[in-house]
Enzyme design. Structure first.
Site, short mmCIF file in Angstrom:
data_model
loop_
_atom_site.label_atom_id
_atom_site.label_comp_id
_atom_site.label_asym_id
_atom_site.label_seq_id
_atom_site.Cartn_x
_atom_site.Cartn_y
_atom_site.Cartn_z
N ILE A 114 0.87 -1.18 0.00
CA ILE A 114 0.00 0.00 0.00
C ILE A 114 0.90 1.22 0.00
O ILE A 114 1.79 1.35 0.84
CB ILE A 114 -0.93 0.02 1.22
CG1 ILE A 114 -1.85 -1.21 1.22
CG2 ILE A 114 -1.75 1.30 1.26
CD1 ILE A 114 -2.73 -1.32 2.46
N CYS A 115 0.69 2.10 -0.97
CA CYS A 115 1.45 3.35 -1.08
C CYS A 115 2.95 3.05 -1.21
O CYS A 115 3.35 2.19 -1.99
CB CYS A 115 1.14 4.23 0.13
SG CYS A 115 1.65 5.95 -0.03
N THR A 116 3.81 3.70 -0.43
CA THR A 116 5.25 3.51 -0.56
C THR A 116 5.74 2.22 0.09
O THR A 116 6.94 1.98 0.15
CB THR A 116 6.01 4.71 0.03
OG1 THR A 116 5.58 4.94 1.37
CG2 THR A 116 5.75 5.96 -0.80
N GLY A 117 4.83 1.38 0.54
CA GLY A 117 5.23 0.01 0.89
C GLY A 117 5.82 -0.70 -0.30
O GLY A 117 6.51 -1.72 -0.15
N SER A 166 -0.31 -0.74 -4.82
CA SER A 166 -1.35 0.29 -4.91
C SER A 166 -0.75 1.65 -4.65
O SER A 166 0.35 1.80 -4.10
CB SER A 166 -2.47 0.02 -3.89
OG SER A 166 -2.02 0.25 -2.57
#
Length: 330
Positions: A114-117, A166
């Site tokens: 999720i995002c910068t993960g 994502s």
């Protein structure tokens, strides 16, 4: 046994994003006829350290009760964003504790960011040669740091089979709902979306960053036209008919629609009809021809083409998959 989702909590994490998997997967149930509701996912949160506090980007820490060994039990691993960058963001490599934790992940485990993960998955090698996305503000840096990844900065999420990425925050909700829909069908995902009070489906290819996400107050919106269209998906819907509902020219309506929704009216209608077809295939015994007509595709051939393009399977295979899943739910 429920599918086990292990969420990796890293220092500097965003509490909102950490809670998304628990809210979506943790509330996923299906009731088979004559049987009690069955839990579809088991959600566990872990750290790269032994159980204890993990810092967030807010003014509080969270107490995580599982260490990295939980990763070895995962069917799906979810990595939310973290704002403590270090060598992961500066050099594109995993810190030693994170590398040791990822060594515990079993081959074949589904990996989700999720995002910068996404930086974590890229540094661990999961995204080499594959398409991926991340938050639009980090996309250029992400591509420079990981040139071997095919970065698409414009989409909400990318499903590449066993690895999914994502964009930021709300796109994590979209991706988790997409996974529930992929695993257990539209009816289950839609019920979770209703309880969470979010849209049941935003296509992954929808634009991530809309420059004017809400219309200016003095302008009308396209809300009424969309509500009207949803009540008559089985009938022909012309662009000029939708524009007339809002007393706009076709050109103005099309521009306003894209500003508000992120896709063209035609793309949106196709998405809604695919969603309607999925619900009918899962929950009724209607023939494929009748499903095609009720969803607004007209013919079984048209339905087959659109479902194949959206989901990669024909209607009959989709129905078999989710009927079998419902029949086998404990």
């Amino acid at each position: 046994m429920p599918h086990r989702v292990v969420v990796l909590a890293l220092d500097g994490l965003l509490p909102f994003e950490l809670g998304i998997p628990q809210r979506i997967f943790g509330r996923s149930f299906r009731a088979a006829p004559g049987r009690p509701a069955g839990k579809l996912y088991d959600v566990v949160t872990c750290s790269v350290r032994p159980p204890g506090p993990v810092r967030t980007d807010a003014d509080f820490s969270i107490l995580v009760e599982h260490g990295p060994e939980a990763l070895a039990t995962a069917d799906t691993v979810v990595v939310p964003a973290s704002y403590e960058r270090g060598p992961l963001f500066e050099e594109g490599r995993l810190p030693d504790d994170l590398a040791a934790a990822f060594a515990l992940v079993r081959p074949g485990t589904r990996m989700v960011s999720i995002c910068t993960g996404s930086y974590v998955l890229a540094a661990a090698g999961y995204l080499d040669g594959r398409p991926a996305t991340t938050h639009w503000s980090a996309a250029d840096h992400f591509q420079r740091t990981f040139p071997q990844v095919r970065v698409d900065p414009d989409v909400l999420f990318i499903d590449d089979g066993d690895v999914l990425t994502s964009a930021g925050v709300a796109a994590g909700i979209d991706l988790c709902l997409h996974l529930v829909r992929r695993d257990h069908g539209a009816a289950v995902a839609n019920e979770i979306a209703r309880r969470t009070v979010v849209p049941p489906h935003r296509d992954g290819g929808q634009a991530q960053y809309i420059h004017r996400p809400l219309p200016e107050p003095q302008f009308a919106t396209t809300t009424a036209a969309r509500a009207w269209a949803l009540t008559r998906l089985e009938r022909p819907i012309l662009l000029r008919d939708m524009a007339e509902r809002e007393a706009m020219s076709v050109r103005t309506f099309t521009r306003r629609f894209r500003e508000e929704v992120g896709v063209s009216p035609g793309q949106w209608l196709t998405q809604q009809r695919v969603e309607r077809a999925r619900q009918l295939l899962e929950s009724t015994d209607l023939s494929i021809d009748q499903v095609a007509r009720d969803a607004g595709f007209g013919t079984a051939t048209s339905l087959r083409q659109h479902l194949q393009a959206a989901l990669g399977v024909p209607p009959s295979a989709y129905r078999r998959t989710f009927r079998s899943s419902a029949d086998s739910t404990p």
